[in-house]
Design an enzyme around this catalytic site. Structure first.
Site, mmCIF file in Angstrom:
data_model
loop_
_atom_site.group_PDB
_atom_site.id
_atom_site.type_symbol
_atom_site.label_atom_id
_atom_site.label_comp_id
_atom_site.label_asym_id
_atom_site.label_seq_id
_atom_site.Cartn_x
_atom_site.Cartn_y
_atom_site.Cartn_z
ATOM 1 N N ASP A 70 0.844 -1.203 0.000
ATOM 2 C CA ASP A 70 0.000 0.000 0.000
ATOM 3 C C ASP A 70 0.879 1.253 0.000
ATOM 4 O O ASP A 70 1.921 1.285 0.647
ATOM 5 C CB ASP A 70 -0.878 0.077 1.275
ATOM 6 C CG ASP A 70 -1.670 -1.188 1.516
ATOM 7 O OD1 ASP A 70 -2.125 -1.773 0.525
ATOM 8 O OD2 ASP A 70 -1.813 -1.578 2.694
ATOM 9 N N ASP A 76 0.052 8.039 7.926
ATOM 10 C CA ASP A 76 0.264 6.635 8.311
ATOM 11 C C ASP A 76 1.557 6.541 9.122
ATOM 12 O O ASP A 76 1.614 5.903 10.179
ATOM 13 C CB ASP A 76 0.460 5.746 7.067
ATOM 14 C CG ASP A 76 -0.838 5.382 6.366
ATOM 15 O OD1 ASP A 76 -1.852 5.208 7.040
ATOM 16 O OD2 ASP A 76 -0.805 5.247 5.119
ATOM 17 N N GLU A 99 1.121 -2.560 10.933
ATOM 18 C CA GLU A 99 0.854 -2.658 9.496
ATOM 19 C C GLU A 99 1.914 -1.897 8.697
ATOM 20 O O GLU A 99 2.185 -2.221 7.547
ATOM 21 C CB GLU A 99 -0.528 -2.048 9.232
ATOM 22 C CG GLU A 99 -1.000 -2.183 7.819
ATOM 23 C CD GLU A 99 -2.304 -1.445 7.616
ATOM 24 O OE1 GLU A 99 -3.358 -2.037 7.886
ATOM 25 O OE2 GLU A 99 -2.280 -0.272 7.202
ATOM 26 N N GLU A 100 2.500 -0.877 9.296
ATOM 27 C CA GLU A 100 3.447 -0.027 8.572
ATOM 28 C C GLU A 100 4.892 -0.500 8.651
ATOM 29 O O GLU A 100 5.776 0.161 8.128
ATOM 30 C CB GLU A 100 3.345 1.424 9.081
ATOM 31 C CG GLU A 100 1.962 2.039 8.945
ATOM 32 C CD GLU A 100 1.403 1.980 7.513
ATOM 33 O OE1 GLU A 100 2.186 1.966 6.547
ATOM 34 O OE2 GLU A 100 0.162 1.909 7.364
ATOM 35 N N ASP A 118 -2.839 -1.258 13.572
ATOM 36 C CA ASP A 118 -2.990 -0.547 12.298
ATOM 37 C C ASP A 118 -3.091 0.918 12.726
ATOM 38 O O ASP A 118 -4.146 1.376 13.162
ATOM 39 C CB ASP A 118 -4.276 -1.019 11.594
ATOM 40 C CG ASP A 118 -4.528 -0.265 10.288
ATOM 41 O OD1 ASP A 118 -3.803 0.698 10.007
ATOM 42 O OD2 ASP A 118 -5.464 -0.655 9.566
ATOM 43 N N LEU A 120 -3.127 3.826 11.339
ATOM 44 C CA LEU A 120 -4.124 4.679 10.687
ATOM 45 C C LEU A 120 -4.829 3.842 9.634
ATOM 46 O O LEU A 120 -4.215 3.371 8.684
ATOM 47 C CB LEU A 120 -3.458 5.896 10.052
ATOM 48 C CG LEU A 120 -4.373 7.107 9.989
ATOM 49 C CD1 LEU A 120 -4.833 7.535 11.375
ATOM 50 C CD2 LEU A 120 -3.643 8.259 9.360
ATOM 51 N N ASP A 121 -6.113 3.638 9.870
ATOM 52 C CA ASP A 121 -6.912 2.809 8.959
ATOM 53 C C ASP A 121 -7.808 3.705 8.116
ATOM 54 O O ASP A 121 -8.386 4.661 8.639
ATOM 55 C CB ASP A 121 -7.758 1.835 9.783
ATOM 56 C CG ASP A 121 -8.784 1.145 8.925
ATOM 57 O OD1 ASP A 121 -8.393 0.267 8.144
ATOM 58 O OD2 ASP A 121 -9.973 1.498 9.010
ATOM 59 N N GLU A 278 -6.191 -5.897 11.699
ATOM 60 C CA GLU A 278 -7.557 -5.409 11.502
ATOM 61 C C GLU A 278 -8.599 -6.433 11.961
ATOM 62 O O GLU A 278 -9.419 -6.154 12.840
ATOM 63 C CB GLU A 278 -7.769 -5.057 10.010
ATOM 64 C CG GLU A 278 -6.966 -3.838 9.594
ATOM 65 C CD GLU A 278 -6.733 -3.708 8.091
ATOM 66 O OE1 GLU A 278 -6.562 -4.731 7.412
ATOM 67 O OE2 GLU A 278 -6.696 -2.566 7.598
HETATM 68 P P1 AHG Z 1 -5.513 0.916 5.450
HETATM 69 O O1 AHG Z 1 -5.828 2.354 5.210
HETATM 70 O O2 AHG Z 1 -5.095 0.641 6.856
HETATM 71 O O3 AHG Z 1 -4.569 0.343 4.427
HETATM 72 O O4 AHG Z 1 -6.868 0.070 5.315
HETATM 73 C C1 AHG Z 1 -7.707 0.249 4.226
HETATM 74 C C2 AHG Z 1 -8.742 -0.816 4.270
HETATM 75 C C3 AHG Z 1 -9.937 -0.535 5.151
HETATM 76 O O5 AHG Z 1 -9.896 0.580 5.924
HETATM 77 C C4 AHG Z 1 -11.089 -0.420 4.200
HETATM 78 O O6 AHG Z 1 -12.223 -0.983 4.711
HETATM 79 C C5 AHG Z 1 -10.611 -1.116 2.983
HETATM 80 O O7 AHG Z 1 -9.224 -1.018 2.974
HETATM 81 C C6 AHG Z 1 -11.163 -0.475 1.755
HETATM 82 O O8 AHG Z 1 -10.775 -1.203 0.662
HETATM 83 P P2 AHG Z 1 -11.349 -0.927 -0.797
HETATM 84 O O9 AHG Z 1 -10.837 0.419 -1.196
HETATM 85 O O10 AHG Z 1 -10.758 -2.030 -1.618
HETATM 86 O O11 AHG Z 1 -12.839 -0.990 -0.707
HETATM 87 MN MN MN Z 2 -6.495 -0.704 7.751
HETATM 88 MN MN MN Z 3 -3.453 1.462 7.953
#
Ligand code: AHG
Ligand code: MN
Ligand code: MN
Length: 332
Positions: A70, A76, A99-100, A118, A120-121, A278
Site C-alpha cells: 500500500d 500513516d 501494518e506499517e 494498524d 491509521l486505517d 484489523e
Molecule cells: P488501510 O488504510 O489501513 O490500508 O486500510 C484500508 C482498508 C480498510 O480501511 C477499508 O475498509 C478497505 O481497505 C477499503 O478497501 P477498498 O478500497 O478495496 O474498498
Molecule cells: Mn487498515
Molecule cells: Mn493502515
C-alpha cells in the site's frame, strides 16, 4: 437547588474506568492500565494532528510503500511513530507489530505485552476529510519476561487477545475497547483532554438491514455464494453503506446493526484485510458485543496466523446476518 443540577457531573473518565476495572486483571494491575493509557495518549496526539491535516504539510503520500504494497500516507507514518513512541516510553509492551513495519520492533524486554496495530486505517480517506481510525490488539507474551521476544509471541490466535480496541477519528473522536468483559465506548472531550464513557456495554443487534461492501469488486469475487447473499440483501431492500474506512464502517454497524463484507477477490485471493492488524481486533470487539466474525468457513479468532501481514476474507457484524452469509457460501 440540587448541586448536580448546577454543575452536571462530567461522567466517568477513561482513567477512572480503567482503575475501577483493574480487579478484572489482578495479575497485571499496573502494567495493563499503563498500556491502555499510553494508547489513549498517543491517540490524542494523532487526533490533534489529523485535525490540522488541511493546514500543515501532513496530507498526501509519503512516496513509500508498506509490506502489503500500500502507498504510505504521511499520516500513516506519523501515527505509527506516535503509537510506537508512547508504548516505548510506557514500558508495558515488550514488542509492537504494525501494518506499517516489515517486522516486529522490540520495545522493552521486561514488558509483558505484545501490541499489534494498524496505526491509521482508511488512509485513502485522509485527504478528503472522511472518518479514519486506529485499530489495536493486545496479547500477553508467551516467552519469559527478560528473555528475547520471539515471532511466536506475535503470531498468536485472536482468541488469545487480552484486549482490543479502535479509535474512530470522526465527527467526534471515540475510543471503543474490550478486555473480554463486554464493549465500552468513550468519547473524547477535547477541552478537558479526556475520554469520557459515553457508550457503556455496547450490544450489536442480531439482525438489521444494512450491508457494507465494495460492490465495485463484484466481477472479481472468488466465491459464488457472495452474489446470492447480495441478491438476498437487495430483495430485502437493505441499505448499502460503505465508507471505505473499516473502523467507520464497523462502528456504524456496531451501533445500528449490519454486516460488513470484504471477500476474496481475484486481485486479493486471501482478502484484503490483515488478520493481526484489523480482523482479530474487530472480531473480538464484535463478538464481545454479541455479533459474529467469520472468514466464511471459520471464526476469525480461531485462524492460526503464520505471518504477521497475513490477510483474510472478513464477514463481520450482526450474528444472524453473518450466519446467513455463511449458509450462502456453503451452498457451493
Ligand atoms: P488501510 O488504510 O489501513 O490500508 O486500510 C484500508 C482498508 C480498510 O480501511 C477499508 O475498509 C478497505 O481497505 C477499503 O478497501 P477498498 O478500497 O478495496 O474498498
Ligand atoms: Mn487498515
Ligand atoms: Mn493502515
Amino acid at each position: 437547588m440540587e448541586a448536580s443540577r448546577i454543575a452536571i457531573p462530567i461522567g466517568v473518565t477513561l482513567d477512572r474506568f480503567i482503575r475501577s476495572n483493574e480487579s478484572q486483571y489482578p495479575q497485571s494491575v499496573g502494567d495493563f492500565s499503563q498500556l491502555l493509557r499510553d494508547i489513549a495518549l498517543a491517540s490524542k496526539v494523532v487526533n490533534r494532528e489529523i485535525n490540522k491535516a488541511g493546514l500543515i504539510d501532513i496530507m498526501g503520500s509519503s512516496g513509500s510503500h508498506n509490506t502489503g504494497g500500500d502507498d504510505q500516507q504521511k499520516l500513516d507514518i506519523l501515527a505509527d511513530i506516535r503509537f510506537s513512541r508512547a508504548l516505548l516510553k510506557g514500558g508495558a509492551a515488550c514488542a509492537i507489530i504494525s501494518e506499517e513495519a516489515d517486522s516486529m520492533s522490540i520495545l522493552n524486554i521486561n514488558g509483558k505485552y505484545i501490541v499489534a496495530i494498524d496505526p491509521l486505517d482508511g488512509s485513502s480517506n485522509i485527504d478528503v476529510n472522511v472518518s479514519i481510525g486506529t485499530i489495536f490488539s493486545v496479547y500477553k507474551r508467551l516467552s519469559n519476561i527478560g528473555e528475547p521476544v520471539t515471532i511466536e509471541d506475535c503470531l498468536q490466535c485472536g482468541t488469545e487477545q487480552v484486549a482490543a480496541g479502535y479509535i474512530l477519528y470522526g465527527s467526534s473522536t471515540m475510543l471503543v475497547f474490550t478486555t473480554g468483559q463486554g464493549v465500552n465506548g468513550f468519547t473524547y472531550e477535547a477541552t478537558l483532554g479526556e475520554y469520557l464513557l459515553s457508550h457503556p456495554n455496547i450490544i450489536i443487534k442480531p439482525e438489521a438491514n444494512t450491508y457494507s461492501i465494495n460492490e465495485g469488486n463484484s466481477n472479481s469475487f472468488v466465491q459464488e455464494g457472495i452474489h446470492d447473499y447480495l441478491n438476498e440483501c437487495k430483495v430485502e431492500q437493505f441499505a448499502g453503506r460503505y465508507i471505505g474506512s473499516l473502523v467507520a464502517d464497523i462502528h456504524r454497524n456496531l451501533l445500528k446493526g449490519g454486516i460488513y463484507l470484504y471477500p476474496a477477490t481475484r486481485n486479493n485471493p486471501d482478502g484484503k484485510l490483515r488478520i493481526m492488524f484489523e480482523a482479530n481486533s474487530l472480531a473480538f470487539i464484535v463478538e464481545q458485543a454479541g455479533g459474529k466474525a467469520s472468514d466464511g468457513i471459520q471464526r476469525i479468532l480461531e485462524i492460526v496466523p503464520t505471518s504477521i501481514h497475513q490477510k483474510t476474507p472478513l464477514f463481520i457484524g450482526s450474528s444472524e446476518m453473518v450466519k446467513k452469509l455463511e449458509l450462502a457460501l456453503n451452498k457451493y
